[in-house]
Write a protein that holds these residues in place. Structure first.
Motif, PDB file in Angstrom:
ATOM      1  N   ILE A  82       0.854  -1.193   0.000  1.00 37.70           N
ATOM      2  CA  ILE A  82       0.000   0.000   0.000  1.00 37.70           C
ATOM      3  C   ILE A  82       0.887   1.238   0.000  1.00 37.70           C
ATOM      4  O   ILE A  82       1.699   1.428   0.908  1.00 37.70           O
ATOM      5  CB  ILE A  82      -0.925   0.028   1.241  1.00 37.70           C
TER       6      ILE A  82
ATOM      7  N   THR B 204       0.692   5.381  -0.098  1.00 40.24           N
ATOM      8  CA  THR B 204      -0.148   6.586   0.000  1.00 40.24           C
ATOM      9  C   THR B 204       0.664   7.766   0.528  1.00 40.24           C
ATOM     10  O   THR B 204       0.168   8.537   1.343  1.00 40.24           O
ATOM     11  CB  THR B 204      -1.355   6.349   0.940  1.00 40.24           C
TER      12      THR B 204
ATOM     13  N   THR C 298      -2.461   6.802  -5.085  1.00 41.17           N
ATOM     14  CA  THR C 298      -2.800   5.614  -4.311  1.00 41.17           C
ATOM     15  C   THR C 298      -2.333   4.406  -5.101  1.00 41.17           C
ATOM     16  O   THR C 298      -2.856   4.126  -6.178  1.00 41.17           O
ATOM     17  CB  THR C 298      -4.320   5.520  -4.066  1.00 41.17           C
TER      18      THR C 298
ATOM     19  N   GLN D 108      -4.146  11.379  -8.318  1.00 41.40           N
ATOM     20  CA  GLN D 108      -5.005  12.493  -7.931  1.00 41.40           C
ATOM     21  C   GLN D 108      -4.709  13.759  -8.741  1.00 41.40           C
ATOM     22  O   GLN D 108      -5.132  14.848  -8.353  1.00 41.40           O
ATOM     23  CB  GLN D 108      -4.811  12.805  -6.445  1.00 41.40           C
TER      24      GLN D 108
ATOM     25  N   HIS E 137      -7.285   9.560  -0.551  1.00 43.39           N
ATOM     26  CA  HIS E 137      -6.742   8.234  -0.205  1.00 43.39           C
ATOM     27  C   HIS E 137      -7.787   7.434   0.586  1.00 43.39           C
ATOM     28  O   HIS E 137      -7.927   6.221   0.390  1.00 43.39           O
ATOM     29  CB  HIS E 137      -5.470   8.367   0.623  1.00 43.39           C
TER      30      HIS E 137
ATOM     31  N   LYS F  50     -10.265   6.038  -1.931  1.00 42.93           N
ATOM     32  CA  LYS F  50      -9.807   5.154  -3.001  1.00 42.93           C
ATOM     33  C   LYS F  50      -9.073   3.898  -2.535  1.00 42.93           C
ATOM     34  O   LYS F  50      -9.011   2.902  -3.282  1.00 42.93           O
ATOM     35  CB  LYS F  50      -8.877   5.939  -3.940  1.00 42.93           C
ATOM     36  N   THR F  51      -8.480   3.902  -1.341  1.00 40.67           N
ATOM     37  CA  THR F  51      -7.582   2.805  -0.971  1.00 40.67           C
ATOM     38  C   THR F  51      -8.285   1.450  -0.888  1.00 40.67           C
ATOM     39  O   THR F  51      -7.851   0.467  -1.501  1.00 40.67           O
ATOM     40  CB  THR F  51      -6.860   3.110   0.361  1.00 40.67           C
TER      41      THR F  51
ATOM     42  N   TYR G 118       3.172  -1.255   4.010  1.00 40.59           N
ATOM     43  CA  TYR G 118       2.609   0.060   3.714  1.00 40.59           C
ATOM     44  C   TYR G 118       3.708   1.102   3.832  1.00 40.59           C
ATOM     45  O   TYR G 118       4.688   0.917   4.557  1.00 40.59           O
ATOM     46  CB  TYR G 118       1.462   0.389   4.672  1.00 40.59           C
TER      47      TYR G 118
ATOM     48  N   ALA H 188      -1.596  11.653   4.622  1.00 35.50           N
ATOM     49  CA  ALA H 188      -1.674  10.609   3.602  1.00 35.50           C
ATOM     50  C   ALA H 188      -1.028   9.323   4.090  1.00 35.50           C
ATOM     51  O   ALA H 188      -1.557   8.219   3.883  1.00 35.50           O
ATOM     52  CB  ALA H 188      -1.011  11.091   2.313  1.00 35.50           C
TER      53      ALA H 188
ATOM     54  N   GLY I 283      -2.800   5.154   4.734  1.00 38.82           N
ATOM     55  CA  GLY I 283      -2.291   3.852   4.313  1.00 38.82           C
ATOM     56  C   GLY I 283      -1.857   2.993   5.476  1.00 38.82           C
ATOM     57  O   GLY I 283      -2.102   1.778   5.495  1.00 38.82           O
TER      58      GLY I 283
END
Length: 342
Positions: free
Chosen positions: A6, A8, A13, A32, A51, A54-55, A78, A87, A91
């Motif tokens: 992950i 972010t 993302t 973005q 984020h 969308k994550t 992550y 941000a 994540g």
């Protein structure tokens, strides 16, 4: 080991699934750029909120694309820093929550270590040791790499990173946001030799960088050649070419010095600016002269992505490194402070 990655850290993302036996199974990135373009730069609060939206949907998509179930995941990696703190926390919170729900280990990954190791995902990865040039919107660093977690920073930018300079020059030339890729595209129409911009800090010893003076030189050139209607199209292209050439030449000179200083012959370039074709061509030509080799990731893995985080996290999880329960995120994080693994 099957690892979910992950990413972010800023305004993209990135989600990926990496298997230590089969390689990268699936990855996807949501940008973005349309959100921040109207402001001419990243708005941290908007980045964090997007984020959040969308994550999780992107995680579901990537897991489906990989042909696995969430219960098959054996570890979660992550981005824990450096980056925008809000941000990063999105994540980190989602990654740790999923890891607890699946009862698997989790690991926070250094964003620049992810970039540095991205070329390892290629069919012909580099072998340690090597010199790494990390060039992105937030970082410009030369690093001697002996192994994962065994990093020695040889030089870095004292002000703007190379990618940041590209974006700011793009704004000066009235190009869309983010400016970097548009400057490179415009430079392809430029005339070689009309303008020659300085190669900052190449007339003195050392491996540090500075691009603020170059930006000022570009600004002064734009003012000098502007008329009532601004710059004509050819002049804009010529300035873009001269600027790109100055940055590429500066990076190439410093890379040559780093290789001479370390006695190494392998160079990797990573980060968003490493996708620049002019930079790749110049460095490849320089490396051929000394029987060296240049390594880089495919363009989709040069910008921020989940694949690099999944790979870096997988290596550390395989080495037995696991995060404690508290969630940590670091907007600033020294690359040299990372623990080494065998």
């Amino acid at each position: 080991m099957l690892v979910l990655g992950i990413e972010t850290s800023c305004d993209e993302t990135g989600i990926a699934v990496y298997d230590s036996e089969r390689g990268l199974l699936a990855d996807s990135v949501y940008s973005q750029v349309d959100i921040h373009a109207q402001f001419g730069g990243v708005i941290p609060e908007l980045a964090s909120r997007d984020h959040i939206r969308k994550t999780l949907p992107l995680i579901r998509q990537v897991i489906a694309d990989a042909g696995i179930a969430g219960s098959d995941i054996e570890g979660v990696a992550y981005t824990a820093g450096p980056g925008l703190i809000g941000a990063l926390l999105v994540g980190a919170s989602i990654g740790r929550s999923l890891a607890m729900g699946w009862d698997v280990p989790a690991i926070g990954v250094h964003h620049m270590e992810g970039h540095l190791l991205a070329p390892m995902l290629e069919d012909e990865p580099p072998e340690f040791p090597f010199v790494a040039l990390l060039v992105s919107g937030g970082h410009t660093q030369l690093v001697r790499v002996e192994g994962i977690g065994r990093y020695h920073v040889l030089g870095e930018s004292l002000d703007d990173a190379a990618g940041e300079a590209f974006d700011k020059v793009g704004k000066m030339l009235d190009l869309p946001y983010p400016g970097g890729p548009h400057v490179a595209k415009l430079a392809q129409q430029g005339s070689r030799g009309r303008f020659r911009f300085p190669r900052p800090m190449t007339n003195r010893p050392g491996l540090d960088f500075s691009f603020s003076g170059l930006k000022t030189f570009v600004r002064n050139t734009i003012v000098e050649h502007s008329e009532d209607g601004g710059l004509d199209e050819q002049t804009r292209a010529d300035i873009a070419w001269a600027f790109e050439d100055a940055v590429v030449s500066t990076l190439a000179i410093k890379c040559r010095r780093a290789l001479e200083h370390t006695g190494l012959q392998s160079l990797i370039i990573a980060g968003g600016v490493s996708a620049n074709q002019h930079l790749r061509e110049v460095l490849e030509a320089n490396l051929r002269k000394v029987n060296g080799r240049l390594f880089y990731a495919k363009p989709s893995l040069c910008t921020d992505n989940g694949a690099m985080i999944a790979y870096a996290g997988c290596q550390r999880l395989l080495a037995g490194q696991v995060e404690d329960l508290p969630i940590t995120a670091q907007p600033r994080w020294n690359l040299e402070s990372l623990p080494a693994i065998a």
